[in-house]
Every structure is written in C-alpha cells, then in structure tokens.
Design a protein around this motif. Structure first.
Motif, PDB file in Angstrom:
ATOM      1  N   ARG A 163       1.474 -10.225  -2.695  1.00  0.00           N
ATOM      2  CA  ARG A 163       2.129  -8.961  -3.032  1.00  0.00           C
ATOM      3  C   ARG A 163       3.643  -9.177  -3.073  1.00  0.00           C
ATOM      4  O   ARG A 163       4.169 -10.139  -2.525  1.00  0.00           O
ATOM      5  N   GLY A 176      -2.418   4.706  11.620  1.00  0.00           N
ATOM      6  CA  GLY A 176      -1.972   6.087  11.623  1.00  0.00           C
ATOM      7  C   GLY A 176      -1.259   6.459  12.903  1.00  0.00           C
ATOM      8  O   GLY A 176      -0.690   7.535  13.025  1.00  0.00           O
ATOM      9  N   GLY A 224      -7.804  10.004   5.779  1.00  0.00           N
ATOM     10  CA  GLY A 224      -8.262   8.680   5.356  1.00  0.00           C
ATOM     11  C   GLY A 224      -7.129   7.699   5.159  1.00  0.00           C
ATOM     12  O   GLY A 224      -5.953   8.028   5.275  1.00  0.00           O
ATOM     13  N   ASN A 225      -7.504   6.481   4.859  1.00  0.00           N
ATOM     14  CA  ASN A 225      -6.553   5.386   4.641  1.00  0.00           C
ATOM     15  C   ASN A 225      -6.785   4.818   3.254  1.00  0.00           C
ATOM     16  O   ASN A 225      -7.847   4.247   2.976  1.00  0.00           O
ATOM     17  N   ASP A 226      -5.793   4.980   2.391  1.00  0.00           N
ATOM     18  CA  ASP A 226      -6.005   4.577   0.996  1.00  0.00           C
ATOM     19  C   ASP A 226      -5.879   3.066   0.780  1.00  0.00           C
ATOM     20  O   ASP A 226      -5.942   2.603  -0.351  1.00  0.00           O
ATOM     21  N   LEU A 227      -5.686   2.312   1.841  1.00  0.00           N
ATOM     22  CA  LEU A 227      -5.780   0.845   1.719  1.00  0.00           C
ATOM     23  C   LEU A 227      -7.161   0.335   2.105  1.00  0.00           C
ATOM     24  O   LEU A 227      -7.393  -0.863   2.142  1.00  0.00           O
ATOM     25  N   ARG A 228      -8.045   1.241   2.459  1.00  0.00           N
ATOM     26  CA  ARG A 228      -9.385   0.842   2.877  1.00  0.00           C
ATOM     27  C   ARG A 228     -10.435   1.392   1.912  1.00  0.00           C
ATOM     28  O   ARG A 228     -11.399   2.027   2.296  1.00  0.00           O
ATOM     29  N   ARG A 250       0.571   1.673   6.215  1.00  0.00           N
ATOM     30  CA  ARG A 250      -0.827   2.091   6.234  1.00  0.00           C
ATOM     31  C   ARG A 250      -1.668   1.308   7.235  1.00  0.00           C
ATOM     32  O   ARG A 250      -2.865   1.550   7.356  1.00  0.00           O
ATOM     33  N   ILE A 293       2.688  10.458   7.611  1.00  0.00           N
ATOM     34  CA  ILE A 293       2.222   9.072   7.684  1.00  0.00           C
ATOM     35  C   ILE A 293       2.377   8.399   6.339  1.00  0.00           C
ATOM     36  O   ILE A 293       2.508   9.051   5.314  1.00  0.00           O
ATOM     37  N   HIS A 294       2.346   7.084   6.391  1.00  0.00           N
ATOM     38  CA  HIS A 294       2.372   6.291   5.166  1.00  0.00           C
ATOM     39  C   HIS A 294       3.605   6.591   4.334  1.00  0.00           C
ATOM     40  O   HIS A 294       3.555   6.589   3.110  1.00  0.00           O
ATOM     41  N   PHE A 351      -4.215 -10.352   3.441  1.00  0.00           N
ATOM     42  CA  PHE A 351      -4.302  -9.447   2.302  1.00  0.00           C
ATOM     43  C   PHE A 351      -2.939  -9.259   1.624  1.00  0.00           C
ATOM     44  O   PHE A 351      -2.853  -9.064   0.411  1.00  0.00           O
ATOM     45  N   VAL A 388     -10.489  -4.057   2.911  1.00  0.00           N
ATOM     46  CA  VAL A 388      -9.024  -3.999   2.928  1.00  0.00           C
ATOM     47  C   VAL A 388      -8.476  -4.205   1.522  1.00  0.00           C
ATOM     48  O   VAL A 388      -8.860  -5.132   0.826  1.00  0.00           O
ATOM     49  N   GLY A 389      -7.556  -3.319   1.133  1.00  0.00           N
ATOM     50  CA  GLY A 389      -6.829  -3.524  -0.118  1.00  0.00           C
ATOM     51  C   GLY A 389      -7.587  -3.162  -1.368  1.00  0.00           C
ATOM     52  O   GLY A 389      -7.055  -3.303  -2.468  1.00  0.00           O
ATOM     53  N   GLN A 414      -4.008   9.996   8.344  1.00  0.00           N
ATOM     54  CA  GLN A 414      -4.969   8.902   8.522  1.00  0.00           C
ATOM     55  C   GLN A 414      -6.087   9.313   9.468  1.00  0.00           C
ATOM     56  O   GLN A 414      -7.203   8.855   9.374  1.00  0.00           O
ATOM     57  N   ARG A 432      -8.914  -6.650  10.397  1.00  0.00           N
ATOM     58  CA  ARG A 432      -8.675  -6.123   9.049  1.00  0.00           C
ATOM     59  C   ARG A 432      -7.945  -7.111   8.157  1.00  0.00           C
ATOM     60  O   ARG A 432      -7.823  -6.880   6.969  1.00  0.00           O
TER      61      ARG A 432
END
Lengths: 475, 148
Positions: free
Chosen positions: A49, A63, B10-14, A60, A163-164, A45, B120-121, B41, A40
C-alpha cells in the motif's frame, strides 16, 4: 502431578485470549500463560500500500484506539518526508492524542474496572459489570459515560467522526480547527475535571477495602518504559524513550524512537500470536518491561500541569524504598491521574491562539526510505516503523503495540495471582475473578495487539501433566 | 433532540463486516434534517445518552445468521456481551439507556445484513454488497414511515 488450568477467553478486556495455569508435580503453580489466539495480520496486509494511506488504514485496526494508530502512522510519514509539521498541526495532533487517553481511560476505569473496585471482586459476576454499577452507583456510571463521550467528542470534532478518522496525514492534519468547536469543548472542562476528581476519590476510598488483595496484583520489580519530554516531564505525543528499573534507576535515557530496535526485541511463542517484546540489553530473562500509565508515571520526573502533578506526588509515595511503583494494581491510579492531566492539558491547548491557525499541513516528496513514528497510546508507547520505495510504496511494516509490550508482565501477574489464590485442584470463582481483574489492570486491547475482533466469554480448563483435562468451567 | 438516529456498526477493512457502516454512509448521503447517522466499529456505552434521547434508533450490522436483510424491533435486555466486553449489543445498549437515564428511544429496530466473508483488507462480497443496497432501502422506509 503437573496440571494446567485454562481460562479462555478473559472477560472485560478487548479481543480474544485465554489463560492457562500450569501446576507442577507438587500441585503448586509452575507457570502461567496469557494466550492470544486471534491474528489479523495487519502488518503483512499493509505491504504494497502507499505510505500516504497508512493513517487511514491503521485507524481501522481497532475501534478502541482509533486515534493513536493514525497519529503514530502520520508521524512515521513525517519521518519519511523528512519534514517538521506546522505548529497548529502539532497542537491538533496533541489534542487528538489526549482525547484518546480520556475516552479510553474512562472506559477502562468506569465501565470495566469500577465494578470490581466498587462492587467487590467476590460479588456476583452477573452483576459485577456496568449494569451492576448503574444499579448501585448510577451517578458514577453516568459520569463515566459522559467522560468517555467528552473524549469521543473531541475526536469527532477534530476528525469529523468518532472512529476511522482520515484526519491525521503525513505532514500534519487535513483540516484546521475553528472557534465554535473550541468553545464547545471548553464548555465541557468544569464537568470533566469534577468527574476526574470523583474517580480519584472513588479509587482512594477503595484502596483500604482491597488492602489484602493489592500485594499480589502483579507486584514485582521490572523495567518501566515510556516517552518523556526533554525536560523529563510526562509526555504523550513526542519525546524520547526512557527506561527505569524496578528500583527507580534510569538504565537508559534519551533514546530516539527511531532507534527502538537497538533496545527492544520481540520473540514469539508457539502458544500465542501476541509477540513478547523485551529490553534486549538485559536479555530475555531480565528484560521484562511494563508500558502504559504505571510506567509513564514511573519514568517521568514531573507532570507539567498542577493538579495532576499534585496527584503524582501522592502516587510516588506508594513507591516506598523501590523508588518506583511496581504494583500493577496501581495502573488504575496512574490511569486516573492521566485523565486529570489530559483534561488540564486539553484546556491549555484549547487556549493556545495557535490552535486556530490555517496552516495545518506541510507537503514534501519521499525523502527517506525508512520512517518511525512514536506516541503514547492509552496502553503504552506505540511505534510504527515503515520501509518504503522511491514512490512511497510500503515494503515492510512493523508495529510495536503497547499491549504486546506488557505481555510478559501480564503473564507474570497471572502467575502471581494464581499462586496466591489457587487452592488445590478446584477452579474457584475467586480465582477467576482475580485473574480477570489482574489482567484488566493492564487494560489490554488485543484488537490492537493481535488485530483481533470479537467478544468475551470465559473458559477455564485444568489440565494434567500429560495434557489430560482435569477440570473445566465456562462463565 | 435527534429525532432519528441511524447507527451503522462494523469495520470496513474486514470484508462483509463493513456492511453496517456501508449502509450508514449511503443513508447519510441523503439524510433528512433531524436524522443523524453515525458509523462505529462497535457499540460503546458513550452512545447511551444520545440513544436515550432519540425518538427512534436504527441499528445496522452485518450478520452471519441472516440469509437475507432482516428488520426487527429491538428492546432493552442486558446481553452476554454487556456483562463483559468494551462492546455492547443493541439490546444491551437500550438496557443501559433505561437503567442509567430512565428512558429509551420511542422505537428501535435492528437491521441485519447477511455477511459471510471477513478477511483482512477485502471489500464487501458481491452478495453482501447487493444486500447493502437492499438494507439502505429498508432503513429509508423505516425513516419515511416515521416521517423523517
């Protein structure tokens, strides 16, 4: 004639992986490889930032370990700010780290490994899972579900969601805690302690049943690495790195995690996206080391909670002449002792008056261009290493992930199991079951280690010396 | 007891994988009392007790198979993922509720949001962002129908 067996991917672990077993000219196992095929690219990535965003971003990654990455990330941020965080913030971060251990270890034992241990490695694969466990041992399954829920509830009550959570930040945490939430968690303690003891009794009862299997479940001398407190106690949030060899000798001690790169290197192989970390002073050939519950119990001198310490004494008795427990099967045992420790420690932390302090975040500007944060994630030591510019913009990111650090050991475990259970050219159910179970001892989380997502199936290939496919099975 | 439980997955970075959690966030912003909204997730067994005790459960997830927002009732059935991974699918989670607790929610639906890009991202794609708005309306209609 050399051949290769491929298991692709492996079930009841997290992430995508496959295994190949290479056979030599004489038909015996010459090598085994645990491949990871997903990537990934989180490290890349994240470049560009802001450092401040990293706890939220890294939460993130996975999970399964949503709390460990932000803790390591926030600690790297503390290092960049060059500050100490308020005592209340440290207590809260410690609670979060322990909650992560409980929920992750509960899932690993009750839902992923207990089916092997209670239903048997040779039971029907269609039933050797959580549903089979519910059918045969409903109380055990329900207790496992609630134990994991306890860990999840701590994470949710601390961070606002399961999570997150954007809760851990450089300099501390975002929100103080309160008495109502503390009391809600304290009410869980008697039940989860009882569940931890039940799990330990289940495991011990299963030992005799599996006594013929255990000697080949990743049983080899290796280095063990983990954080320990300054007094040598089992540590989970802070501390210094210690390295012990397979005979129990301490070969390196009090290593500041900031200096991890002096001792630990990573190499890559073209057949896997998962890196291969090793202890560099011993070289790649001898530098294989293990992290996680087994290693943590091997490198610490004691546990500073009474019930877990009593269990650690029993665990140490398994070491025999080696001085440390070198059999990967006992990751399960160590994991259960850590659950008990975490519950005891959570109870202690919840009783600390400083828990309810209002001051939970120290503030500062960028004071260093490099920061390293370390903690013990459920699967082993986790390091985040950031390089930033004057504005806190990330120029480089490196994450040393627990599952990657066990990569060489997992390969060696697969090889040992294949040598023991491969019979001729046939890919048997027994071989598949045991290789899966051997990998599960490490509870690898490839979502973290390679930052992959996905679910499992199982694909086994037997390949000859020239790459020809000799046999293939899918589960 | 939670009367209705909305679970965004889900994964909001994907990229579009975050469709389920995006729907959950929007539903949560205007949720009526008795409606609990969670974002995860992946579905884990620890949700079984809460799902078993709810009157109604709505699962919302991204889908590469759907070409429009779809809603369908879902019932208990051990799935392929249930046998193996850390994660369950909705039918498997409902089966776990039935087997472990002897009950399940009075009604359960799965809302699928079309998704295609998982880099990603990346943010939600335009198409999936639009579908998220539609899915929010679908979820609210399901809740309204039950008087939540």
């Amino acid at each position: 004639m050399p051949r290769t067996i491929t298991i692709d991917p492996v079930t009841r672990i997290e992430g995508h992986a496959k295994i190949t077993i290479h056979l030599g000219e004489d038909g015996t196992v010459s090598d085994a490889r645990f491949h990871v095929n997903e990537f990934r690219g989180f490290e890349k990535f994240c470049e560009g930032r802001l450092m401040w965003e990293m706890p939220g971003i890294t939460s993130r990654i996975c999970g399964i370990c949503p709390a460990s990455h932000p803790i390591a990330s926030a600690k790297a941020g503390d290092d960049i700010l060059a500050i100490g965080i308020p005592p209340t913030a440290e207590i809260l971060r410690r609670l979060m780290t322990l909650a992560q251990w409980v929920q992750s270890h509960a899932l690993s034992f009750f839902h992923l490994s207990a089916p092997d241990l209670l239903l048997g490695f040779d039971s029907d694969p269609a039933r050797r899972n959580l549903f089979g466990l519910v059918a045969d041992h409903p109380d055990v399954a329900r207790r496992g579900i609630r134990l994991r829920k306890f860990g999840q509830e701590i994470i949710e009550l601390l961070g606002g969601r399961r999570i997150h959570t954007p809760w851990a930040v450089a300099g501390g945490v975002r929100e103080p805690f309160d008495a109502a939430r503390r009391d809600r968690l304290l009410a869980w303690i008697p039940e989860v302690k009882e569940t931890a003891h039940l799990a330990l009794s289940i495991f011990k009862a299963a030992l005799d049943r599996h006594r013929h299997e255990i000697p080949s479940f990743g049983n080899f001398r290796s280095l063990h690495v983990g954080l320990v407190a300054r007094d040598g106690a089992l540590e989970y949030y802070d501390g210094l790195l210690r390295v012990r060899d397979g005979d129990g000798n301490t070969v390196a001690d009090k290593i500041d995690p900031r200096r991890y790169a002096d001792c630990f290197g990573e190499v890559t192989e073209p057949w896997s996206y998962l890196k291969f970390p090793y202890y560099t002073p011993f070289g790649r050939a001898q530098g294989l080391y293990r992290v996680g519950p087994l290693a943590r119990l091997n490198v610490c001198d004691h546990i500073d909670t009474p019930l877990a310490e009593a269990e650690r004494q029993a665990f140490k008795a398994l070491a025999g002449e080696a001085g440390v427990v070198n059999n990967s099967f006992y990751y399960h045992y160590a994991r259960l002792i850590e659950i008990l420790f975490a519950i005891e420690k959570i109870e202690q932390l919840l009783a600390d008056p400083a828990l309810l302090g209002d001051h939970v975040r120290a503030k500062a500007m960028i004071n260093r261009h490099v920061g390293v944060g370390a903690c013990e994630a459920p699967r082993g030591v986790l390091l985040h290493h950031y390089t930033v510019d004057d504005d806190g913009v990330l120029r480089a990111v490196n994450m040393l992930i627990a599952t990657a650090q066990n990569n060489l050991a997992m390969n060696r475990t697969v090889r040992q199991l294949a040598i023991r259970h491969l019979d001729g050219a046939a890919i048997t159910e027994g071989l598949l079951n045991r290789i899966e179970a051997g990998i599960r001892c490490f509870d690898p989380c490839l979502s973290c280690s390679t930052h992959a997502v996905g679910h499992m199936a199982m694909h086994v290939r037997l390949v000859g010396p020239a790459g020809e496919l000799l046999d293939e099975r899918v589960r | 007891m939670t009367r209705a439980l909305v679970i965004g997955i889900g994964n909001d970075l994907r990229g579009d994988d975050g469709a389920g959690t995006a729907v959950a966030a929007r539903v949560a912003a205007r949720a009526a009392p008795g409606v609990r909204v969670v974002a995860v997730q992946q579905l884990g067994p620890e949700l079984a007790e809460e799902v078993a005790c709810a009157d109604a459960v709505i699962f919302v997830d991204a889908s590469t198979l759907a070409d429009r927002v779809t809603v369908r009732e879902v019932g208990p059935a051990p799935g392929a993922r249930a046998a193996g991974s850390h994660a369950l699918d909705p039918a498997a989670l409902l089966a776990l509720c039935r087997d472990a607790y002897g009950r399940g929610p009075g009604a359960a639906w799965q809302v699928e949001v079309p998704a295609a890009h998982f880099e990603v991202g990346e943010p939600l794609s335009d198409a999936t962002r639009s579908a998220v708005h539609e899915a929010v309306a679908v979820v609210r209609e399901l809740l309204d129908r039950r008087g939540e």
